[in-house]
Design an enzyme around this catalytic site. Structure first.
Site, PDB file in Angstrom:
ATOM      1  N   CYS A 130      -2.610 -13.568 -11.782  1.00 46.55           N
ATOM      2  CA  CYS A 130      -1.287 -12.749 -12.515  1.00 46.55           C
ATOM      3  C   CYS A 130      -0.576 -13.282 -13.515  1.00 46.55           C
ATOM      4  O   CYS A 130       0.461 -12.677 -14.194  1.00 46.55           O
ATOM      5  CB  CYS A 130      -0.713 -12.386 -11.262  1.00 46.55           C
ATOM      6  SG  CYS A 130      -1.431 -11.310  -9.906  1.00 46.55           S
ATOM      7  N   HIS A 267       6.660 -10.856 -13.227  1.00 43.25           N
ATOM      8  CA  HIS A 267       5.299 -10.312 -12.592  1.00 43.25           C
ATOM      9  C   HIS A 267       5.642  -9.293 -11.268  1.00 43.25           C
ATOM     10  O   HIS A 267       6.375  -9.625 -10.495  1.00 43.25           O
ATOM     11  CB  HIS A 267       4.248 -11.288 -12.193  1.00 43.25           C
ATOM     12  CG  HIS A 267       3.324 -10.829 -11.369  1.00 43.25           C
ATOM     13  ND1 HIS A 267       2.494  -9.739 -11.866  1.00 43.25           N
ATOM     14  CD2 HIS A 267       2.659 -11.141 -10.209  1.00 43.25           C
ATOM     15  CE1 HIS A 267       1.649  -9.296 -11.033  1.00 43.25           C
ATOM     16  NE2 HIS A 267       1.394 -10.495 -10.040  1.00 43.25           N
ATOM     17  N   ASN A 297       0.935  -3.631  -8.240  1.00 45.27           N
ATOM     18  CA  ASN A 297       0.593  -4.826  -8.920  1.00 45.27           C
ATOM     19  C   ASN A 297      -0.585  -4.711  -9.594  1.00 45.27           C
ATOM     20  O   ASN A 297      -1.791  -4.742  -9.157  1.00 45.27           O
ATOM     21  CB  ASN A 297       0.153  -5.821  -7.957  1.00 45.27           C
ATOM     22  CG  ASN A 297      -0.298  -7.343  -8.219  1.00 45.27           C
ATOM     23  OD1 ASN A 297      -0.292  -7.574  -9.483  1.00 45.27           O
ATOM     24  ND2 ASN A 297      -0.060  -8.346  -7.300  1.00 45.27           N
TER      25      ASN A 297
HETATM   26  N1  ACO Z   1       1.010  -1.361   7.101  1.00 44.57           N
HETATM   27  C1  ACO Z   1       1.726  -1.651   8.217  1.00 44.57           C
HETATM   28  N2  ACO Z   1       1.838  -2.947   8.761  1.00 44.57           N
HETATM   29  C2  ACO Z   1       1.109  -4.151   7.999  1.00 44.57           C
HETATM   30  C3  ACO Z   1       0.652  -3.875   6.833  1.00 44.57           C
HETATM   31  C4  ACO Z   1       0.664  -2.519   6.205  1.00 44.57           C
HETATM   32  N3  ACO Z   1       0.132  -2.263   4.962  1.00 44.57           N
HETATM   33  N4  ACO Z   1       0.333  -4.983   6.283  1.00 44.57           N
HETATM   34  C5  ACO Z   1       0.357  -5.962   7.363  1.00 44.57           C
HETATM   35  N5  ACO Z   1       1.125  -5.347   8.203  1.00 44.57           N
HETATM   36  C6  ACO Z   1       1.776  -5.931   9.518  1.00 44.57           C
HETATM   37  C7  ACO Z   1       0.946  -7.254   9.991  1.00 44.57           C
HETATM   38  O1  ACO Z   1      -0.392  -7.049  10.575  1.00 44.57           O
HETATM   39  C8  ACO Z   1       2.089  -7.893  10.588  1.00 44.57           C
HETATM   40  O2  ACO Z   1       1.818  -7.482  11.680  1.00 44.57           O
HETATM   41  P1  ACO Z   1       2.150  -8.487  13.195  1.00 44.57           P
HETATM   42  O3  ACO Z   1       3.457  -9.130  13.172  1.00 44.57           O
HETATM   43  O4  ACO Z   1       1.927  -7.421  14.428  1.00 44.57           O
HETATM   44  O5  ACO Z   1       0.808  -9.334  13.098  1.00 44.57           O
HETATM   45  C9  ACO Z   1       3.478  -7.521  10.231  1.00 44.57           C
HETATM   46  O6  ACO Z   1       3.068  -6.226   9.492  1.00 44.57           O
HETATM   47  C10 ACO Z   1       3.988  -8.278   9.347  1.00 44.57           C
HETATM   48  O7  ACO Z   1       3.373  -8.750   8.231  1.00 44.57           O
HETATM   49  P2  ACO Z   1       3.258  -9.990   7.293  1.00 44.57           P
HETATM   50  O8  ACO Z   1       2.055 -10.150   6.547  1.00 44.57           O
HETATM   51  O9  ACO Z   1       4.437 -10.899   7.642  1.00 44.57           O
HETATM   52  O10 ACO Z   1       4.314  -8.976   6.269  1.00 44.57           O
HETATM   53  P3  ACO Z   1       5.103  -9.282   4.914  1.00 44.57           P
HETATM   54  O11 ACO Z   1       6.405  -9.010   5.007  1.00 44.57           O
HETATM   55  O12 ACO Z   1       4.780 -10.666   4.593  1.00 44.57           O
HETATM   56  O13 ACO Z   1       4.359  -8.264   3.914  1.00 44.57           O
HETATM   57  C11 ACO Z   1       2.724  -8.399   1.949  1.00 44.57           C
HETATM   58  C12 ACO Z   1       2.873  -8.710   3.598  1.00 44.57           C
HETATM   59  C13 ACO Z   1       3.342  -7.325   1.765  1.00 44.57           C
HETATM   60  C14 ACO Z   1       1.382  -8.785   1.623  1.00 44.57           C
HETATM   61  C15 ACO Z   1       3.682  -9.637   1.365  1.00 44.57           C
HETATM   62  O14 ACO Z   1       3.269 -11.166   2.224  1.00 44.57           O
HETATM   63  C16 ACO Z   1       3.432 -10.025   0.023  1.00 44.57           C
HETATM   64  O15 ACO Z   1       3.757  -9.109  -0.756  1.00 44.57           O
HETATM   65  N6  ACO Z   1       3.011 -11.180  -0.438  1.00 44.57           N
HETATM   66  C17 ACO Z   1       2.755 -11.515  -1.675  1.00 44.57           C
HETATM   67  C18 ACO Z   1       1.305 -11.071  -2.129  1.00 44.57           C
HETATM   68  C19 ACO Z   1       1.180 -11.303  -3.471  1.00 44.57           C
HETATM   69  O16 ACO Z   1       2.136 -11.145  -4.228  1.00 44.57           O
HETATM   70  N7  ACO Z   1      -0.051 -11.317  -4.057  1.00 44.57           N
HETATM   71  C20 ACO Z   1      -0.443 -11.258  -5.250  1.00 44.57           C
HETATM   72  C21 ACO Z   1      -0.480 -12.520  -5.908  1.00 44.57           C
HETATM   73  S1  ACO Z   1      -0.583 -12.315  -7.606  1.00 44.57           S
HETATM   74  C22 ACO Z   1      -2.309 -12.200  -8.315  1.00 44.57           C
HETATM   75  O17 ACO Z   1      -2.904 -13.365  -8.468  1.00 44.57           O
HETATM   76  C23 ACO Z   1      -3.047 -11.283  -7.940  1.00 44.57           C
END
Ligand code: ACO
Length: 403
Positions: A130, A267, A297
């Site tokens: 990204c 980004h 994204n």
């Molecule tokens: N719907 C419902 N629940 C979900 C979902 C979903 N889509 N996804 C995860 N959960 C659940 C998890 O299982 C977890 O449940 P648990 O507590 O029972 O285990 C709970 O929600 C919390 O999960 P987290 O992973 O802690 O959620 P978080 O608030 O961190 O959000 C997310 C997850 C959106 C992926 C976030 O961590 C994020 O955006 N991270 C950055 C990712 C990113 O930017 N990646 C791109 C990088 S750029 C590149 O190079 C492509």
């Protein structure tokens, strides 16, 4: 204070030899098909409310079966060439930032070069996930300022939907498809791409990875299919940290303060990451470009798509100082400071017609080149070609003309 080890790698972008690299044309291409959070509710265990609260995304664009990073990138490139009012032969170099190429070889850039008929241009892909667009912009500006190129096409293009695991709710809600292209040209007018900072930390590689066909395994684990594997929380913590530090660093490198910056284009990965970074920099939301709600994204395409939208809706104006800041797999992170001094190019109907004619000619030339290669293979065989060869493996499908 910028540390000396960073100083060494600074890219002096303020035209020390009187050459400046300006953005003179741009174009965006996003697929028509919209995938909403409600659609995703039917595919995985998630909800519209969860996705909007945790990411800020409501919908995203997904490519149809005919589109690839090449076709989206080519259409974005044609718009950028039209905007800059240049011809394909004016291009010295094409740099494509992508993490979802159709082939590892040939590069997406070469396939786009063929589609455009940019017969004078060198072409290569660059992979910094990204952060890729900023890495590509920095490379293009460096080429122009050093005098090695005068006109460079930079493209961020992705079909992440093809490498997304649609059964993994932690990733499939985030990623999307799209492309954007910028033309950068040499100018003696101060401005354009002023400063760039690039960073990497391969020790965090396992936080976000996609296996290639060569399939190395991480920590000895058996490689799954070539889909995005991500530790969301790990990436989130890293991103929140580096988005603000890279912004401060590039501004400081230019001898400016954050008050001198008109607009920040981060980004578009997660609205919570953008909000946290801007809060820590004390930058109000009216100075931040955010369109993640509608596009999700799109990796290397996210920053240029956001810039073009902001230019078109007036959030970025001529003479604005803008900071682009991104992070991604690698790990990589980067920021660039641009002075958006674009002189509008008068539209020219005659050049439009000429460009369209040249694109048709490019297709014909490509076809003729392929046929000539076939004839060459038939009639001018080297002696060793006449012996039947043992095949080492299943031959891969060769690149098709539309890819
Ligand atoms: N719907 C419902 N629940 C979900 C979902 C979903 N889509 N996804 C995860 N959960 C659940 C998890 O299982 C977890 O449940 P648990 O507590 O029972 O285990 C709970 O929600 C919390 O999960 P987290 O992973 O802690 O959620 P978080 O608030 O961190 O959000 C997310 C997850 C959106 C992926 C976030 O961590 C994020 O955006 N991270 C950055 C990712 C990113 O930017 N990646 C791109 C990088 S750029 C590149 O190079 C492509």
């Amino acid at each position: 204070m910028i540390k000396s080890r960073h100083r060494k790698r600074q890219i002096r972008a303020n035209g020390e030899n009187g050459r400046y690299a300006h953005v003179t044309g741009w174009g965006v291409e996003v697929p028509e098909r919209v995938l909403t959070n409600h659609d995703l509710e039917q595919m995985v265990d998630t909800s519209d409310e969860w996705i909007r609260e945790r990411t800020g995304i409501s919908e995203r664009r997904i490519a149809d079966d005919r589109d690839t990073a090449v076709t989206l990138g080519t259409r974005a490139a044609r718009k950028a060439l039209k905007h800059a009012d240049i011809l394909p032969d004016d291009l010295d170099l094409i740099i494509v930032a992508t993490m979802s190429p159709v082939y590892l070889c040939p590069s997406t850039a070469c396939l786009i070069q063929d589609q455009l008929g940019a017969t004078r241009a060198g072409a290569f892909d660059l992979l910094a996930a990204c952060s890729g667009f900023i890495y590509a912009l920095s490379t293009a500006a460096g080429q122009i300022k050093s005098g090695m190129a005068r006109t460079v096409l930079v493209i961020g293009t992705e079909t992440l939907s093809r490498i997304t695991d649609w059964s993994d709710r932690g990733t499939c809600i985030l990623f999307a498809d799209g492309a954007a292209a910028f033309v950068l040209q040499e100018s003696d007018t101060p401005g354009g791409v002023r400063e760039v900072v690039l960073h990497s930390d391969g020790s965090g590689g396992e936080l976000l990875y996609v296996h290639s066909g060569a399939r190395p395994t991480w920590n000895g684990a058996e490689a799954p299919a070539s889909l995005i594997n991500m530790n969301g929380r790990g990436v989130f913590r890293f991103a929140a940290r580096v988005m603000s530090s890279a912004t401060e660093e590039v501004v400081q490198q230019a001898g400016l303060t954050l008050n001198d910056i008109d607009v920040i284009v981060p980004h578009q990965a997660n609205m919570r990451i953008i909000d946290a970074a801007m809060r820590s920099l004390k930058i109000s939301s009216d100075r931040v470009v955010a369109n993640i709600e509608r596009y999700g994204n799109t990796s290397a395409a996210s920053i240029p798509i956001a810039i073009v939208e902001a230019v078109e809706n007036g959030q970025i104006k001529p003479n604005d100082r803008i900071v682009l800041v991104g992070f991604g797999g690698g790990l990589t992170w980067a920021a660039a400071l641009l002075e958006w001094e674009v002189t509008p190019t008068p539209a020219s109907y005659g050049r439009d017609v000429l460009r369209e004619g040249l694109y048709i000619l490019a297709r014909v030339r490509s076809l003729i080149n392929r046929m000539l290669r076939l004839l060459e293979a038939l009639f001018f065989r080297a002696p060793s070609d006449r012996q039947p060869r043992q095949r080492a493996g299943t031959p891969a499908k060769p690149p098709q003309q539309d890819e």
